[in-house]
Design an enzyme around this catalytic site. Structure first.
Site, PDB file in Angstrom:
ATOM      1  N   LYS A   2       0.828  -1.213   0.000  1.00  0.00           N
ATOM      2  CA  LYS A   2       0.000   0.000   0.000  1.00  0.00           C
ATOM      3  C   LYS A   2       0.863   1.265   0.000  1.00  0.00           C
ATOM      4  CE  LYS A   2      -3.949  -2.313   2.259  1.00  0.00           C
ATOM      5  NZ  LYS A   2      -4.964  -2.245   3.342  1.00  0.00           N
ATOM      6  N   TYR A  39     -12.327  -2.543  -3.671  1.00  0.00           N
ATOM      7  CA  TYR A  39     -12.841  -2.707  -2.313  1.00  0.00           C
ATOM      8  C   TYR A  39     -14.374  -2.628  -2.263  1.00  0.00           C
ATOM      9  CZ  TYR A  39      -8.318  -2.762   0.126  1.00  0.00           C
ATOM     10  OH  TYR A  39      -7.083  -3.119   0.619  1.00  0.00           O
ATOM     11  N   ASN A  78      -1.980   0.381   6.678  1.00  0.00           N
ATOM     12  CA  ASN A  78      -1.505  -0.889   7.240  1.00  0.00           C
ATOM     13  C   ASN A  78      -0.653  -1.712   6.277  1.00  0.00           C
ATOM     14  OD1 ASN A  78      -3.573  -1.755   5.628  1.00  0.00           O
ATOM     15  ND2 ASN A  78      -4.682  -2.866   7.216  1.00  0.00           N
ATOM     16  N   HIS A 138      -2.015  -5.468   1.464  1.00  0.00           N
ATOM     17  CA  HIS A 138      -3.283  -6.176   1.264  1.00  0.00           C
ATOM     18  C   HIS A 138      -2.949  -7.602   0.833  1.00  0.00           C
ATOM     19  CE1 HIS A 138      -7.105  -7.516  -0.398  1.00  0.00           C
ATOM     20  NE2 HIS A 138      -6.394  -7.954  -1.422  1.00  0.00           N
ATOM     21  N   GLU A 166      -9.621 -11.003  -7.546  1.00  0.00           N
ATOM     22  CA  GLU A 166      -8.669  -9.890  -7.378  1.00  0.00           C
ATOM     23  C   GLU A 166      -7.504  -9.991  -8.373  1.00  0.00           C
ATOM     24  OE1 GLU A 166      -7.560  -9.816  -3.240  1.00  0.00           O
ATOM     25  OE2 GLU A 166      -9.570  -9.241  -2.607  1.00  0.00           O
TER      26      GLU A 166
HETATM   27  P1  RTP Z   1      -6.936  -5.981   3.223  1.00  0.00           P
HETATM   28  O1  RTP Z   1      -8.270  -6.338   2.602  1.00  0.00           O
HETATM   29  O2  RTP Z   1      -6.491  -4.577   2.885  1.00  0.00           O
HETATM   30  O3  RTP Z   1      -5.908  -7.023   2.951  1.00  0.00           O
HETATM   31  O4  RTP Z   1      -7.087  -5.981   4.808  1.00  0.00           O
HETATM   32  P2  RTP Z   1      -7.842  -7.037   5.713  1.00  0.00           P
HETATM   33  O5  RTP Z   1      -8.372  -8.174   4.876  1.00  0.00           O
HETATM   34  O6  RTP Z   1      -6.923  -7.382   6.832  1.00  0.00           O
HETATM   35  O7  RTP Z   1      -9.032  -6.166   6.283  1.00  0.00           O
HETATM   36  P3  RTP Z   1     -10.502  -5.908   5.676  1.00  0.00           P
HETATM   37  O8  RTP Z   1     -11.491  -6.233   6.735  1.00  0.00           O
HETATM   38  O9  RTP Z   1     -10.667  -6.571   4.339  1.00  0.00           O
HETATM   39  O10 RTP Z   1     -10.503  -4.334   5.475  1.00  0.00           O
HETATM   40  C1  RTP Z   1      -9.907  -3.723   4.340  1.00  0.00           C
HETATM   41  C2  RTP Z   1      -9.100  -2.543   4.788  1.00  0.00           C
HETATM   42  O11 RTP Z   1      -9.991  -1.544   5.307  1.00  0.00           O
HETATM   43  C3  RTP Z   1      -9.378  -0.865   6.384  1.00  0.00           C
HETATM   44  N1  RTP Z   1     -10.172  -1.018   7.584  1.00  0.00           N
HETATM   45  N2  RTP Z   1     -10.387  -0.036   8.408  1.00  0.00           N
HETATM   46  N3  RTP Z   1     -11.253   1.566  10.555  1.00  0.00           N
HETATM   47  C4  RTP Z   1     -11.611   0.288  10.521  1.00  0.00           C
HETATM   48  O12 RTP Z   1     -12.288  -0.245  11.381  1.00  0.00           O
HETATM   49  C5  RTP Z   1     -11.149  -0.502   9.393  1.00  0.00           C
HETATM   50  N4  RTP Z   1     -11.401  -1.778   9.205  1.00  0.00           N
HETATM   51  C6  RTP Z   1     -10.785  -2.105   8.042  1.00  0.00           C
HETATM   52  C7  RTP Z   1      -8.018  -1.490   6.606  1.00  0.00           C
HETATM   53  O13 RTP Z   1      -7.037  -0.666   5.997  1.00  0.00           O
HETATM   54  C8  RTP Z   1      -8.120  -2.826   5.914  1.00  0.00           C
HETATM   55  O14 RTP Z   1      -6.860  -3.254   5.461  1.00  0.00           O
HETATM   56 MG    MG Z   2      -9.575  -7.854   3.181  1.00  0.00          MG
END
Ligand code: RTP
Ligand code: MG
Length: 150
Positions: free
Chosen positions: A11, A51, A114, A117, A128
């Site tokens: 990212k 997303y 973070n 991804h 994806e």
């Molecule tokens: P990613 O998709 O980016 O790999 O991350 P992830 O699976 O660990 O998390 P996901 O639940 O899919 O969420 C996508 C991205 O959204 C942001 N996020 N912010 N503020 C919040 O509560 C929150 N929750 C998620 C994060 O940047 C996350 O990577």
């Molecule tokens: Mg995710």
């Protein structure tokens, strides 16, 4: 375990920190091969589409703004159990909760910025990968035998 492919994105925060090479080394040391890669800045429409599953979530607008704030490095990783292996290397979404030694624990600053991804399941990996790479952009790579024997 089956050979899988997964979609990984370094990212904007991690690209700005100049740690692409350090993150690639972690992939390679875990036996994952990079079989396609591109660096560029996502458009708003691309980030929203990528997303889309989160479009009703309160953090969606901030997530899209962040993902378009600078260049990203997008790659396809291949290897045994690549989807789970990459998620393990990444660590928890919130870097404060990420296990020590994971990419997010070492390079991420917040749940928004973070660092990486990674696809979370075979179905999402397929969608994806197709979103960013046409089939012809993915290389057939033979392993030398050191990590997976393929
Ligand atoms: P990613 O998709 O980016 O790999 O991350 P992830 O699976 O660990 O998390 P996901 O639940 O899919 O969420 C996508 C991205 O959204 C942001 N996020 N912010 N503020 C919040 O509560 C929150 N929750 C998620 C994060 O940047 C996350 O990577
Ligand atoms: Mg995710």
């Amino acid at each position: 375990m089956a050979i899988e492919r997964t979609l990984s994105i370094i990212k904007p925060d991690a690209v700005a920190k100049n740690v692409i090479g350090q993150i690639y080394t972690r992939f390679e040391n875990a036996g994952l091969r990079i079989v396609a890669a591109q660096m560029r800045q996502l458009s708003q429409a691309e980030a929203e589409g990528f997303y889309a599953v989160h479009k009703e979530r309160p953090f969606f607008k901030d997530l899209v703004a962040f993902m378009t704030s600078g260049p990203v490095m997008i790659q396809v990783l291949e290897g045994e159990g690549a989807i789970a292996k990459n998620r393990e290397l990444m660590g928890a979404t919130d870097p404060k909760k990420a296990a020590p030694g994971t990419i997010r624990a070492d390079f991420a600053q917040s749940i928004d910025a973070n660092a990486v991804h990674g696809s979370d399941a075979p179905e999402t990996a397929a969608v994806e990968i197709a979103y960013f790479f046409p089939t012809l952009a993915i290389c057939e790579r033979k392993c030398c035998g050191c990590c997976c024997g393929k």
